[in-house]
Design a protein around this motif. Structure first.
Motif, PDB file in Angstrom:
ATOM      1  N   SER A 144       0.827  -1.212   0.000  1.00 51.62           N
ATOM      2  CA  SER A 144       0.000   0.000   0.000  1.00 51.62           C
ATOM      3  C   SER A 144       0.859   1.259   0.000  1.00 51.62           C
ATOM      4  CB  SER A 144      -0.922   0.008   1.224  1.00 51.62           C
ATOM      5  OG  SER A 144      -0.149  -0.037   2.420  1.00 51.62           O
ATOM      6  N   ASP A 145       2.168   1.081   0.136  1.00 51.36           N
ATOM      7  CA  ASP A 145       3.112   2.198   0.143  1.00 51.36           C
ATOM      8  C   ASP A 145       3.430   2.579  -1.308  1.00 51.36           C
ATOM      9  OD1 ASP A 145       5.400   3.833   0.180  1.00 51.36           O
ATOM     10  OD2 ASP A 145       6.071   2.960   2.083  1.00 51.36           O
ATOM     11  N   GLU A 146       3.053   3.793  -1.706  1.00 47.12           N
ATOM     12  CA  GLU A 146       3.233   4.208  -3.096  1.00 47.12           C
ATOM     13  C   GLU A 146       4.705   4.334  -3.478  1.00 47.12           C
ATOM     14  OE1 GLU A 146       0.914   7.684  -3.828  1.00 47.12           O
ATOM     15  OE2 GLU A 146      -0.999   6.644  -3.572  1.00 47.12           O
ATOM     16  N   THR A 147       5.557   4.618  -2.497  1.00 51.19           N
ATOM     17  CA  THR A 147       6.990   4.674  -2.787  1.00 51.19           C
ATOM     18  C   THR A 147       7.509   3.299  -3.170  1.00 51.19           C
ATOM     19  OG1 THR A 147       7.313   6.514  -1.248  1.00 51.19           O
ATOM     20  CG2 THR A 147       9.263   5.250  -1.877  1.00 51.19           C
TER      21      THR A 147
ATOM     22  N   GLN B 175       5.697   0.920  -4.404  1.00 51.99           N
ATOM     23  CA  GLN B 175       5.106   0.619  -5.710  1.00 51.99           C
ATOM     24  C   GLN B 175       5.958   1.212  -6.830  1.00 51.99           C
ATOM     25  OE1 GLN B 175       1.188   2.279  -5.425  1.00 51.99           O
ATOM     26  NE2 GLN B 175       0.427   0.700  -4.004  1.00 51.99           N
ATOM     27  N   LEU B 176       6.410   2.442  -6.617  1.00 51.29           N
ATOM     28  CA  LEU B 176       7.238   3.113  -7.616  1.00 51.29           C
ATOM     29  C   LEU B 176       8.577   2.401  -7.790  1.00 51.29           C
ATOM     30  CD1 LEU B 176       7.161   5.546  -9.502  1.00 51.29           C
ATOM     31  CD2 LEU B 176       8.136   6.930  -7.659  1.00 51.29           C
TER      32      LEU B 176
ATOM     33  N   SER C 271       0.048  -3.464 -12.105  1.00 44.56           N
ATOM     34  CA  SER C 271       0.476  -2.202 -12.720  1.00 44.56           C
ATOM     35  C   SER C 271      -0.697  -1.524 -13.421  1.00 44.56           C
ATOM     36  CB  SER C 271       1.601  -2.455 -13.729  1.00 44.56           C
ATOM     37  OG  SER C 271       2.748  -2.971 -13.095  1.00 44.56           O
TER      38      SER C 271
ATOM     39  N   LEU D  36      -3.089  -0.014 -11.023  1.00 40.15           N
ATOM     40  CA  LEU D  36      -2.611   1.226 -10.402  1.00 40.15           C
ATOM     41  C   LEU D  36      -2.717   2.437 -11.328  1.00 40.15           C
ATOM     42  CD1 LEU D  36       0.535  -0.088  -8.476  1.00 40.15           C
ATOM     43  CD2 LEU D  36      -1.667   0.629  -7.507  1.00 40.15           C
TER      44      LEU D  36
ATOM     45  N   ASN E  63      -4.767   5.269 -10.120  1.00 40.62           N
ATOM     46  CA  ASN E  63      -4.277   6.102  -9.019  1.00 40.62           C
ATOM     47  C   ASN E  63      -4.023   7.517  -9.548  1.00 40.62           C
ATOM     48  OD1 ASN E  63      -3.119   7.152  -6.740  1.00 40.62           O
ATOM     49  ND2 ASN E  63      -1.759   5.403  -6.372  1.00 40.62           N
TER      50      ASN E  63
ATOM     51  N   ASN F   9      -1.452  10.260  -8.180  1.00 44.13           N
ATOM     52  CA  ASN F   9      -0.008  10.024  -8.254  1.00 44.13           C
ATOM     53  C   ASN F   9       0.413   9.938  -9.722  1.00 44.13           C
ATOM     54  OD1 ASN F   9       2.656   9.173  -8.053  1.00 44.13           O
ATOM     55  ND2 ASN F   9       2.248   7.849  -6.284  1.00 44.13           N
TER      56      ASN F   9
ATOM     57  N   LEU G 173       3.603   7.891 -10.625  1.00 42.80           N
ATOM     58  CA  LEU G 173       3.397   6.448 -10.730  1.00 42.80           C
ATOM     59  C   LEU G 173       2.735   6.098 -12.067  1.00 42.80           C
ATOM     60  CD1 LEU G 173       3.643   3.713  -9.282  1.00 42.80           C
ATOM     61  CD2 LEU G 173       1.375   4.126  -8.289  1.00 42.80           C
ATOM     62  N   GLN G 174       1.753   6.900 -12.464  1.00 49.51           N
ATOM     63  CA  GLN G 174       1.092   6.658 -13.743  1.00 49.51           C
ATOM     64  C   GLN G 174       2.088   6.729 -14.901  1.00 49.51           C
ATOM     65  OE1 GLN G 174      -2.072   9.616 -13.711  1.00 49.51           O
ATOM     66  NE2 GLN G 174      -3.608   8.008 -13.436  1.00 49.51           N
TER      67      GLN G 174
END
Length: 470
Positions: free
Chosen positions: A58-61, A63-64, A95, A98, A101, A104, A107-108
């Protein structure tokens, strides 16, 4: 071989990246000052298992970091020449998930980079991104107000849809055409416009049946603008789109004519680049092939025959082009008024020249055109045809080894005499035919061993015997 393919693909990816960034003068750090977290330290060389764990966090960092590692793995498979099917369903599906999202953008952007890599990769990679629903999400993101996102999406969609009718149908069902059309305006860069038109080309590419009027209606207003842009790729793809949309579809054709774009398409015939004048010619041919007076007269009124005359002179030695031109002209001799326009455009001498010296297919089409002019035209128009040198080449045509040419010549002769009979000028025309030596040449035909030629000769001979002048 795999290594060579890998180098080629890496060059293509690099070209896309350089083209996208340098030509648009985008500086990501300037465009996204709030999206780049300079404190993030990316951990590379994660295992696939750890990438999966990170991306489902759940941590977007994290995920990145996972996305960056996956891009790195994809990149390595290209540069080391392995081009393997690096597809992990968990990573791909997550992916694509996400992409929703929206808060962010960073991330996109990175996920879209993954999709661009995979869209240029193997069949399995391509199938994976389609399978997990990338197309609907990417089409929806075309509404984004962030230019740097929409450009990458357009590139990715173009790669995915290219030569894949099933992928194109998915995109069409999610209204890709109106979204692409909204992106086109004078404020966007040339390179972005080129990518949009390229993707639009893949969406509109030849299909059976053609795209319906309801689907293409939103993009009709942009074509005229696109043909004014001084870029060969944009104009070429636009002309091909027009050619695809007009093939066998009257509603689409009439709607395009209603936009007033026809003079611009005819103007494209004068271009030196084959990738522009060829689809422009194909578009004109599709319009007149419908066989309706409205469409044909629209082409004639816009100066189509004069353009075709000039075009024919410029490309007289190109057999394929000549066949397409004379096929279009053949569709425009349905009435006396249309025939007069053909004469006024100066096309008769060129048609007679093709009838005498052209390649087989072009000669047959011109023969049919001549017969239609004789059958549908006035006696004055018939005289114009004869003055252009028709009778002078009949003698040579009757000596041809190709029996189809001989038969066409005899058929034309009968049509001339029937036209003369209608206006009471049979004696005059038989005298002209005698003076040209055609009747004497006909006598030798009866000794040929070709049954078809002899049958047509017999019909012509019987027709002539009904007149004392013969």
């Amino acid at each position: 071989e795999a290594r060579v393919k890998g180098v080629a693909l890496s060059v293509e990816l690099k070209a896309e990246e350089d083209d996208r960034l340098s030509n648009c003068n985008l500086n990501i750090k300037q465009v996204l000052p709030n999206l780049l977290n300079e404190n993030v330290t990316f951990t590379y060389s994660l295992s696939v298992e750890n990438i999966v764990n990170y991306i489902y966090s759940s941590d977007e960092t994290l995920q990145l970091v996972a996305i960056h590692n996956y891009i790195d793995l994809l990149n390595k498979t290209i540069y080391d020449g392995s081009i393997n099917d690096l597809v992990n369903d968990d990573i791909v599906s997550r992916s694509i998930e996400l992409l929703d999202n929206h808060h962010n953008c960073r991330l996109q952007i990175e996920i879209i980079r993954v999709l661009i890599f995979m869209s240029l990769g193997t069949f399995k990679q391509m199938q994976s991104i389609i399978k997990y629903g990338a197309i609907p999400k990417l089409v929806k993101l075309l509404n984004s107000t962030e230019h740097y996102i929409t450009q990458d999406i357009v590139i990715s969609l173009g790669n995915i849809i290219k030569n894949r009718p099933y992928a194109r149908d998915i995109a069409l069902s999610h209204a890709i055409l109106p979204r692409l059309a909204k992106l086109i305006n004078s404020k966007i860069s040339m390179i972005f416009t080129r990518h949009v038109v390229r993707t639009m080309f893949h969406v509109c590419k030849k299909s059976n049946p053609p795209l319906s009027f309801e689907m293409i209606k939103p993009v009709l207003p942009v074509f005229s603008y696109l043909l004014t842009i001084p870029n060969q790729s944009i104009i070429s793809n636009t002309c091909w789109i027009l050619a695809y949309l007009t093939e066998g579809c009257e509603n689409n054709t009439r709607s395009l004519l209603g936009t007033g774009i026809l003079p611009q398409v005819l103007g494209c015939l004068m271009c030196k680049e084959k990738n522009i004048f060829r689809p422009a010619l194909r578009t004109i041919a599709h319009i007149v092939e419908l066989g309706n007076i409205y469409e044909t007269n629209a082409v004639i009124s816009a100066g189509g025959l004069s353009h075709l005359c000039t075009f024919l002179r410029n490309h007289y030695m190109d057999e394929d082009i000549v066949v397409e031109i004379v096929s279009a002209i053949y569709k425009m001799v349905n009435t006396k008024e249309q025939i007069q326009c053909v004469i006024s455009a100066g096309l008769l001498p060129l048609l007679i020249k093709i009838l005498q010296f052209g390649e087989e297919e072009a000669r047959h089409i011109v023969a049919w055109t001549v017969m239609d002019i004789i059958a549908e035209g006035s006696i004055e128009q018939l005289n114009e045809l004869l003055n252009a040198g028709l009778l002078s080449i009949f003698y040579n045509l009757l000596e041809a080894n190709d029996h189809n040419i001989v038969i066409n010549a005899l058929d034309c002769l009968i049509e001339i005499l029937r036209a003369a009979e209608k206006v009471g000028q049979m004696e005059k025309f038989i005298t002209m035919i005698k003076d040209a030596g055609i009747l004497d040449k006909m006598e030798t035909i009866q000794y040929q061993h070709d049954d078809l030629i002899y049958e047509v000769y017999s019909n012509t001979h019987a027709f002539l015997r009904g007149f004392v002048y013969y």
